[in-house]
Design an enzyme around this catalytic site. Structure first.
Site, short mmCIF file in Angstrom:
data_model
loop_
_atom_site.label_atom_id
_atom_site.label_comp_id
_atom_site.label_asym_id
_atom_site.label_seq_id
_atom_site.Cartn_x
_atom_site.Cartn_y
_atom_site.Cartn_z
N LYS A 176 29.32 34.36 37.72
CA LYS A 176 30.17 35.43 38.25
C LYS A 176 29.35 36.63 38.68
O LYS A 176 29.67 37.31 39.65
CB LYS A 176 31.16 35.87 37.16
N ASN B 54 49.85 38.01 33.02
CA ASN B 54 48.96 37.36 32.05
C ASN B 54 48.99 38.16 30.76
O ASN B 54 49.67 39.17 30.66
CB ASN B 54 47.54 37.23 32.64
N ASP C 131 39.86 40.19 45.90
CA ASP C 131 38.99 40.34 44.72
C ASP C 131 38.45 41.77 44.74
O ASP C 131 37.60 42.11 45.57
CB ASP C 131 37.86 39.31 44.76
N LYS D 84 29.96 37.74 42.41
CA LYS D 84 30.73 38.97 42.67
C LYS D 84 29.85 40.14 43.08
O LYS D 84 30.35 41.17 43.50
CB LYS D 84 31.53 39.34 41.42
N1 CTP Z 1 38.55 40.81 39.46
C1 CTP Z 1 38.93 41.63 40.49
N2 CTP Z 1 39.86 41.22 41.40
C2 CTP Z 1 40.37 39.97 41.31
C3 CTP Z 1 39.98 39.10 40.28
C4 CTP Z 1 39.06 39.56 39.36
O1 CTP Z 1 38.46 42.78 40.55
N3 CTP Z 1 41.25 39.59 42.22
C5 CTP Z 1 37.53 41.30 38.51
C6 CTP Z 1 38.03 41.48 37.10
O2 CTP Z 1 38.51 42.79 36.88
C7 CTP Z 1 36.78 41.20 36.29
C8 CTP Z 1 36.02 40.17 37.12
O3 CTP Z 1 36.54 40.32 38.46
O4 CTP Z 1 35.95 42.33 36.19
C9 CTP Z 1 36.15 38.77 36.69
O5 CTP Z 1 37.51 38.43 36.55
P1 CTP Z 1 37.92 36.95 36.23
O6 CTP Z 1 39.41 36.85 36.27
O7 CTP Z 1 37.21 36.50 34.99
O8 CTP Z 1 37.22 36.23 37.47
P2 CTP Z 1 37.77 35.33 38.59
O9 CTP Z 1 37.03 35.63 39.83
O10 CTP Z 1 39.24 35.43 38.66
O11 CTP Z 1 37.30 33.90 38.10
P3 CTP Z 1 38.10 32.79 37.27
O12 CTP Z 1 39.51 33.29 37.05
O13 CTP Z 1 38.01 31.62 38.13
O14 CTP Z 1 37.30 32.64 36.00
#
Ligand code: CTP
Length: 407
Positions: free
Chosen positions: A350, A221, A318, A354
């Site tokens: 979130k 990304n 995650d 989370k």
């Molecule tokens: N994050 C993480 N591990 C993952 C995905 C995300 O630790 N596999 C953490 C990121 O570092 C950030 C937070 O979760 O602090 C949110 O990340 P984001 O990509 O915005 O959230 P997602 O759960 O992936 O939600 P979406 O992509 O559906 O918005």
């Protein structure tokens, strides 16, 4: 910590006199110190002073045959629990970075298999010179802990960062590296006002992850890692011990930060777990949500039929949500949320989903990813604080200030 053994290398600088005070502090706490005095160091303090304070012989030369028979330099470099270079001059750090071994001190530093702490002291221009910045980055990358010098008036009459940290702060860092808690063990050590995160361990994740498709392709990304690196830097400036788990990015390691490079989400999860415990975790990384279900060992080839290879994906762990549920959950757990629409509403969802304490949300529909500025909303259970657009370094400092207040 039972009677730590320190090998103290005293480099040549006016701050060498503070090494004497450091020896006294280690001895007073029941530690053992063996000193190595460089040729430069011997112009500022004498071997006699260090021997008297450490109650041990002081080593000065590689070519002392008698000592080589009694104790080879390899053995000397390995019998300690920790090697401390204090003061670490620009010259000594350049030699360490380049792997030069042309005197006893530099030879020991190349031969040792023990953790090394360098405590820099030099003129402000020398500290800020590109060569020193490069050398410090190289030392970090090779696992040496380099303390941030103090800022203030210098012996040479100039002002800025480059002063040797006070011996109490060096001793606190030594105890941290040996697994002790400097603040609990040394209640007399006041937390300096300009170092509000002193004694705290801050864990930061930054950058993207790369998820391999085959040996030459990967899913990625647009994250540059800049915001995460700025937060790691600001936390280190505030006196924290900082572990930065970084995905593949093209950024120098901020001074005083321990960096662990990873590629994939699973490697990042493992590095985060290995870095615990932490007082604060700031998860800035744009972790790939999915990886290829079955990674192939050979490059995918076109077979001329026009058929597109099916790429089936599977979900990555995650890391943030896992940390929130872990027994070693940091006291303050901060996530980031990169959103393109309904920024605050998504961040609030979130936060709950989370299990984080704060979510720092930003709108990435413009060119925030990879850019130099950011406008964030700090979403907590108590409400939302929106900061105006500012440089990522300023966002980092604002955040670190709030972290220090929260702790
Ligand atoms: N994050 C993480 N591990 C993952 C995905 C995300 O630790 N596999 C953490 C990121 O570092 C950030 C937070 O979760 O602090 C949110 O990340 P984001 O990509 O915005 O959230 P997602 O759960 O992936 O939600 P979406 O992509 O559906 O918005």
């Amino acid at each position: 910590m039972a009677s730590p053994k320190i090998l103290l290398i005293v480099g040549g600088g006016i701050a060498a006199y503070k090494a004497c005070e450091l020896v006294r502090l280690v001895k007073k706490a029941g530690g053992e110190v063996t000193c190595v005095l460089t040729e430069g160091g011997s112009h500022f303090v004498t071997a006699m002073t260090l021997a008297a304070l450490s109650e041990n012989p002081v080593h000065t030369t590689l070519w002392d045959l008698k000592n080589e028979v009694e104790m080879g330099h390899i053995q000397l470099s390995r019998q300690a629990d920790l090697v401390v270079v204090c003061p670490a001059t620009a010259d000594l750090m350049a030699k360490m970075a380049a792997g030069i071994a042309d005197d006893l001190a530099s030879t020991l530093l190349l031969a040792t298999n023990k953790p090394v702490l360098a405590v820099p002291a030099m003129n402000v221009r020398m500290w800020q010179h590109a060569a020193t910045i490069r050398n410090v980055a190289t030392l970090h990358a090779s696992g040496v802990t380099v303390m941030e010098p103090d800022e203030g008036a210098m012996a040479c009459g100039e002002y800025g960062p480059g002063r040797l940290p006070e011996p109490e702060a060096v001793w606190a860092q030594i105890r941290t590296m040996l697994g002790g808690d400097p603040l609990a063990a040394q209640p007399d050590f006041a937390t300096p006002a300009h170092r509000p995160l002193f004694g705290k361990h801050v864990l930061v994740t930054a950058g993207p992850t790369h998820e391999p498709i085959d040996p030459v392709r990967y899913i990625a990304n647009r994250s540059s890692g800049r915001q995460g690196f700025a937060i790691a830097e600001a936390a280190a400036e505030a006196g924290a011990r900082v572990t930065l788990v970084a995905g593949p990015v093209n950024l120098p390691t901020p001074p005083g930060v321990e960096r662990i490079d990873v590629e994939t989400a699973r490697e990042m999860a493992a590095a985060v777990e290995a870095a615990l415990p932490a007082d604060v975790a700031v998860m800035v990384a744009a972790v790939a949500d999915w990886r290829v279900a079955e990674e192939v060992g050979q490059k995918l080839k076109k077979d001329g039929s026009g058929k597109i290879p099916p790429l089936s994906l599977t979900e990555n762990p995650d890391i943030l949500a896992g940390l929130a549920k872990s027994a070693q959950r940091p006291g303050l757990l901060i996530g980031f949320a990169a959103e393109t629409h309904d920024v605050v509403a998504h961040a609030q969802a979130k936060l709950a989903r989370k299990g984080a304490d704060w979510i720092v949300a930003n709108d990435v529909s413009g060119d925030v990813m990879g850019g130099a500025v950011n406008a964030v909303h700090i979403v907590t259970a108590a409400g939302v604080e929106s900061l105006p657009e500012m440089a990522k370094g300023d966002v980092a400092r604002e955040l670190v200030e709030r972290i220090a207040n929260a702790l």
